[in-house]
Write an enzyme that holds these catalytic residues in place. Structure first.
Site, PDB file in Angstrom:
ATOM      1  N   GLY A 135      -4.944  -2.144   2.903  1.00  0.00           N
ATOM      2  CA  GLY A 135      -4.248  -3.441   2.870  1.00  0.00           C
ATOM      3  C   GLY A 135      -5.243  -4.576   3.090  1.00  0.00           C
ATOM      4  CD  GLN A 151       6.235  -3.967  10.915  1.00  0.00           C
ATOM      5  OE1 GLN A 151       7.163  -3.768  10.141  1.00  0.00           O
ATOM      6  NE2 GLN A 151       5.412  -3.019  11.305  1.00  0.00           N
ATOM      7  CE1 TYR A 183      -0.880 -11.270   3.497  1.00  0.00           C
ATOM      8  CE2 TYR A 183       1.421 -11.297   4.167  1.00  0.00           C
ATOM      9  CZ  TYR A 183       0.440 -10.943   3.265  1.00  0.00           C
ATOM     10  OH  TYR A 183       0.766 -10.250   2.127  1.00  0.00           O
ATOM     11  CB  VAL A 214      -0.914  -0.021   1.260  1.00  0.00           C
ATOM     12  CG1 VAL A 214      -1.649   1.297   1.448  1.00  0.00           C
ATOM     13  CG2 VAL A 214      -1.913  -1.179   1.166  1.00  0.00           C
ATOM     14  N   GLY A 251      -7.144   0.867   6.109  1.00  0.00           N
ATOM     15  CA  GLY A 251      -7.960  -0.293   5.726  1.00  0.00           C
ATOM     16  C   GLY A 251      -7.735  -0.783   4.313  1.00  0.00           C
TER      17      GLY A 251
HETATM   18  C1  LIG Z   1       1.394  -4.226   5.459  1.00  0.00           C
HETATM   19  C2  LIG Z   1       0.474  -3.293   4.679  1.00  0.00           C
HETATM   20  C3  LIG Z   1       0.102  -3.949   3.335  1.00  0.00           C
HETATM   21  C4  LIG Z   1      -0.795  -3.069   5.500  1.00  0.00           C
HETATM   22  O1  LIG Z   1      -1.672  -2.224   4.767  1.00  0.00           O
HETATM   23  P1  LIG Z   1      -2.510  -1.091   5.506  1.00  0.00           P
HETATM   24  O2  LIG Z   1      -3.434  -0.504   4.499  1.00  0.00           O
HETATM   25  O3  LIG Z   1      -1.587  -0.158   6.205  1.00  0.00           O
HETATM   26  O4  LIG Z   1      -3.306  -1.962   6.604  1.00  0.00           O
HETATM   27  P2  LIG Z   1      -4.832  -1.842   6.964  1.00  0.00           P
HETATM   28  O5  LIG Z   1      -5.124  -0.429   7.390  1.00  0.00           O
HETATM   29  O6  LIG Z   1      -5.662  -2.380   5.859  1.00  0.00           O
HETATM   30  O7  LIG Z   1      -4.968  -2.805   8.208  1.00  0.00           O
HETATM   31  C5  LIG Z   1      -5.961  -3.797   8.217  1.00  0.00           C
HETATM   32  C6  LIG Z   1      -5.919  -4.480   9.546  1.00  0.00           C
HETATM   33  O8  LIG Z   1      -4.636  -5.127   9.675  1.00  0.00           O
HETATM   34  C7  LIG Z   1      -4.021  -4.707  10.896  1.00  0.00           C
HETATM   35  N1  LIG Z   1      -2.582  -4.641  10.635  1.00  0.00           N
HETATM   36  C8  LIG Z   1      -1.936  -3.817   9.783  1.00  0.00           C
HETATM   37  N2  LIG Z   1      -0.609  -4.092   9.793  1.00  0.00           N
HETATM   38  C9  LIG Z   1      -0.450  -5.081  10.705  1.00  0.00           C
HETATM   39  C10 LIG Z   1       0.686  -5.805  11.190  1.00  0.00           C
HETATM   40  N3  LIG Z   1       1.907  -5.587  10.723  1.00  0.00           N
HETATM   41  N4  LIG Z   1       0.472  -6.757  12.140  1.00  0.00           N
HETATM   42  C11 LIG Z   1      -0.761  -7.033  12.606  1.00  0.00           C
HETATM   43  N5  LIG Z   1      -1.870  -6.398  12.178  1.00  0.00           N
HETATM   44  C12 LIG Z   1      -1.717  -5.439  11.250  1.00  0.00           C
HETATM   45  C13 LIG Z   1      -4.627  -3.350  11.186  1.00  0.00           C
HETATM   46  O9  LIG Z   1      -4.557  -3.071  12.565  1.00  0.00           O
HETATM   47  C14 LIG Z   1      -6.057  -3.539  10.730  1.00  0.00           C
HETATM   48  O10 LIG Z   1      -6.785  -4.225  11.725  1.00  0.00           O
HETATM   49  P3  LIG Z   1      -8.390  -4.081  11.890  1.00  0.00           P
HETATM   50  O11 LIG Z   1      -8.988  -4.372  10.529  1.00  0.00           O
HETATM   51  O12 LIG Z   1      -8.727  -5.113  12.907  1.00  0.00           O
HETATM   52  O13 LIG Z   1      -8.585  -2.667  12.308  1.00  0.00           O
HETATM   53  C15 LIG Z   1       1.135  -1.894   4.440  1.00  0.00           C
HETATM   54  O14 LIG Z   1       1.500  -1.358   5.675  1.00  0.00           O
HETATM   55  C16 LIG Z   1       2.338  -1.934   3.522  1.00  0.00           C
HETATM   56  O15 LIG Z   1       2.192  -1.836   2.303  1.00  0.00           O
HETATM   57  N6  LIG Z   1       3.551  -2.058   4.099  1.00  0.00           N
HETATM   58  C17 LIG Z   1       4.756  -2.045   3.303  1.00  0.00           C
HETATM   59  C18 LIG Z   1       4.804  -3.238   2.405  1.00  0.00           C
HETATM   60  C19 LIG Z   1       4.787  -4.565   3.163  1.00  0.00           C
HETATM   61  O16 LIG Z   1       5.390  -4.688   4.220  1.00  0.00           O
HETATM   62  N7  LIG Z   1       4.147  -5.570   2.565  1.00  0.00           N
HETATM   63  C20 LIG Z   1       4.205  -6.923   3.081  1.00  0.00           C
HETATM   64  C21 LIG Z   1       2.952  -7.669   2.867  1.00  0.00           C
HETATM   65  S1  LIG Z   1       1.894  -7.531   4.300  1.00  0.00           S
END
Ligand SMILES: CC(C)(COP(=O)(O)OP(=O)(O)OC[C@H]1O[C@@H](n2cnc3c(N)ncnc32)[C@H](O)[C@@H]1OP(=O)(O)O)[C@@H](O)C(=O)NCCC(=O)NCCS
Length: 162
Positions: free
Chosen positions: A106, A135, A140, A96, A104
């Site tokens: 992701g 992380q 997941y 994202v 929300g």
């Molecule tokens: C990881 C990533 C995809 C998450 O996307 P995001 O849009 O920030 O996450 P969201 O806002 O959709 O979060 C959705 C839910 O996941 C939870 N969440 C987000 N990151 C989390 C983590 N690292 N560990 C546990 N829960 C997490 C949020 O608290 C939220 O919970 P809820 O629905 O119960 O409120 C984003 O931070 C990113 O692109 N990071 C850099 C790239 C990366 O690391 N990608 C690896 C694949 S995950």
């Protein structure tokens, strides 16, 4: 999700990938430099979330994969046929744009990937991911994915739950 409205579509030639910045260099470079070649070679499919202004807010990739029956938790394996490998869909990458983290998106991209894999005409038992770090694995886990016992960074979610 926040008030922002996104449209999730297949990546197309007129989508500008250059400004994409998730904060993870490897995921950004892949998206900017390599994904279209992989699409042409039919080794991946890529879907993007677009803002109303056609800006790319996030992306994910999907490809076919398989899971070894022997690697699955006993509880899952006992409900499956005794084939050595079980068909799956791999969520290769998910990212994202930084501006949209924590809103929300992701979770919405993940839900879209699960639905897309579940409605495909070619059968697959689960969506599988290779988490790049702790992380990512936690992200997941938070969404119900189960880790393989011998490979805790490989996680799957049965598509019957999608
Ligand atoms: C990881 C990533 C995809 C998450 O996307 P995001 O849009 O920030 O996450 P969201 O806002 O959709 O979060 C959705 C839910 O996941 C939870 N969440 C987000 N990151 C989390 C983590 N690292 N560990 C546990 N829960 C997490 C949020 O608290 C939220 O919970 P809820 O629905 O119960 O409120 C984003 O931070 C990113 O692109 N990071 C850099 C790239 C990366 O690391 N990608 C690896 C694949 S995950």
């Amino acid at each position: 999700m926040s008030g922002a409205i996104f449209r999730i579509v297949a990546l197309a030639a007129d989508h500008d990938r250059r400004p994409f910045d998730s904060g993870c260099v490897a995921l950004d470079h892949y998206f900017q430099r390599q994904v279209t070649q992989d699409i042409r070679r039919r080794v991946t499919a890529c879907f993007v979330a677009l803002t109303q202004g056609q800006r790319i807010a996030g992306y994910y990739t999907l490809a076919s994969a398989s899971l070894c029956l022997s690697e699955l938790p006993a509880e899952t394996a006992k409900k499956l046929p005794r084939y050595p490998s079980i068909p799956a869909v791999r969520l290769g990458r998910l990212a994202v744009h930084r501006t949209f983290h924590g809103q929300g998106l992701g979770g919405a991209l993940l839900a879209d990937a699960l639905k897309r894999a579940a409605r495909a005409e070619i059968a697959a038992f689960a969506l599988v991911v290779e988490a790049k770090d702790e992380q990512a694995a936690a992200f997941y886990n938070h969404h119900g994915f189960i880790a393989l016992s011998d490979s805790p960074r490989t996680l799957f979610l049965p598509l019957s739950k999608a």
